[in-house]
Scaffold this motif. Structure first.
Motif, PDB file in Angstrom:
ATOM      1  N   THR A  82      -2.715  -7.622   1.416  1.00 24.62           N
ATOM      2  CA  THR A  82      -3.302  -6.924   2.565  1.00 24.62           C
ATOM      3  C   THR A  82      -2.975  -5.438   2.611  1.00 24.62           C
ATOM      4  O   THR A  82      -3.468  -4.731   3.498  1.00 24.62           O
ATOM      5  CB  THR A  82      -2.806  -7.559   3.878  1.00 24.62           C
ATOM      6  OG1 THR A  82      -1.372  -7.479   3.923  1.00 24.62           O
ATOM      7  CG2 THR A  82      -3.243  -9.022   3.956  1.00 24.62           C
ATOM      8  N   GLU A  85      -5.189  -2.249   4.046  1.00 29.64           N
ATOM      9  CA  GLU A  85      -6.149  -2.583   5.098  1.00 29.64           C
ATOM     10  C   GLU A  85      -5.855  -1.766   6.355  1.00 29.64           C
ATOM     11  O   GLU A  85      -4.690  -1.465   6.647  1.00 29.64           O
ATOM     12  CB  GLU A  85      -6.067  -4.089   5.438  1.00 29.64           C
ATOM     13  CG  GLU A  85      -6.637  -5.000   4.377  1.00 29.64           C
ATOM     14  CD  GLU A  85      -6.654  -6.439   4.843  1.00 29.64           C
ATOM     15  OE1 GLU A  85      -5.827  -6.797   5.707  1.00 29.64           O
ATOM     16  OE2 GLU A  85      -7.493  -7.211   4.360  1.00 29.64           O
ATOM     17  N   ARG A  90      -9.463  -6.117   1.468  1.00 27.05           N
ATOM     18  CA  ARG A  90      -8.339  -7.003   1.162  1.00 27.05           C
ATOM     19  C   ARG A  90      -8.211  -7.201  -0.350  1.00 27.05           C
ATOM     20  O   ARG A  90      -9.208  -7.425  -1.035  1.00 27.05           O
ATOM     21  CB  ARG A  90      -8.542  -8.349   1.860  1.00 27.05           C
ATOM     22  CG  ARG A  90      -7.454  -9.384   1.589  1.00 27.05           C
ATOM     23  CD  ARG A  90      -7.786 -10.674   2.303  1.00 27.05           C
ATOM     24  NE  ARG A  90      -6.900 -11.755   1.914  1.00 27.05           N
ATOM     25  CZ  ARG A  90      -5.724 -11.997   2.485  1.00 27.05           C
ATOM     26  NH1 ARG A  90      -5.300 -11.231   3.473  1.00 27.05           N
ATOM     27  NH2 ARG A  90      -4.966 -13.002   2.076  1.00 27.05           N
TER      28      ARG A  90
END
Length: 256
Positions: A82, A85, A90
């Motif tokens: 992640t 982000e 992603r």
């Protein structure tokens, strides 16, 4: 040195030939050595960071960003998926890292086999060994062997704990469950033994590789080289000990 020149008449009259002794390679040896030095140091940095991350296996479970209590190793794995982000999609930065490492691996392998082949052709039937003696001489002679072992280990390791491909992975492999996958994998003694063996090969490869990289990058200062020689043994030793503890802890039941 025997000059390979088809013009025997010119040789007999003492004329100098302009023909090269061998064909000019597409990639010069200095570029191959430089590429191997840079990519080798990148791999060294990666295994250090990877070892530190793996040690999260011993941290207690705690809440993730969503308030769910999960093993610290699972949270660490989710972080890599992640990171970036919401600016980046992603796993995008994770895939960039994987592509960079894959490119480094290709450059490193190509350089190793190309330089090994050129060395054999240049040396011919003559060979010199045990010039340094001890561990350095052994590590030098086995660099290609330890490199091949590590390549096989990387392939198996990716199939086991990243892709989850059978028969390398355990029967209970599940994507995202890093802690459970590690425990299930190292609970198999053959896998744990292979992992430990690969780490010993990594020690030999890294130790000599760091020293060679320093030489190929032109580091010649006496004190600096003494420091590098010390680090060339210290850093691989820390990495290998940190990585060997993991399969041993799982295999003997200290972590479950």
């Amino acid at each position: 040195m025997t000059v390979k020149n088809p013009d025997r008449e010119a040789i007999r009259h003492g004329k100098i030939s302009t023909e090269p002794l061998r064909d000019k390679p597409a990639v010069p040896s200095w570029a191959l050595k430089l590429g191997m030095a840079v990519t080798g140091l990148i791999f060294c940095a990666f295994v250090v960071v990877h070892m530190v991350g793996n040690l999260k296996l011993y941290l207690p479970a705690h809440e993730d960003a969503h308030g769910v209590v999960r093993p610290a190793l699972d949270i660490y794995g989710e972080f890599f998926r992640t990171v970036g982000e919401p600016m980046f999609p992603r796993t995008s930065l994770l895939w960039i890292l994987r592509i960079v490492l894959l490119a480094c691996l290709i450059i490193h392998i190509y350089g190793a086999f190309a330089l090994h082949g050129r060395s054999r052709r240049s040396r011919g039937k003559f060979s010199r060994s045990n010039l340094m003696g001890g561990m350095n001489s052994f590590a030098t002679r086995t660099m290609l062997v330890t490199g091949v072992v590590l390549l096989l280990f990387i392939i198996f390791h990716l199939m086991d704990l990243t892709i989850g491909a059978q028969p390398a992975a355990s029967d209970v492999f599940e994507h995202g469950e890093v802690y459970a996958n590690v425990v299930a994998s190292f609970s198999r003694w053959p896998v744990a033994i292979f992992y430990i063996f690969a780490m010993l090969m990594l020690f030999l490869h890294l130790t000599h590789g760091i020293w060679l990289a320093a030489s190929d990058l032109g580091i010649t200062g006496k004190r600096t080289r003494q420091v590098i020689l010390f680090l060339a043994y210290l850093v691989p030793a820390i990495v290998v000990i940190g990585n060997i503890i993991l399969p041993l802890s799982v295999a003997v039941g200290w972590v479950s």
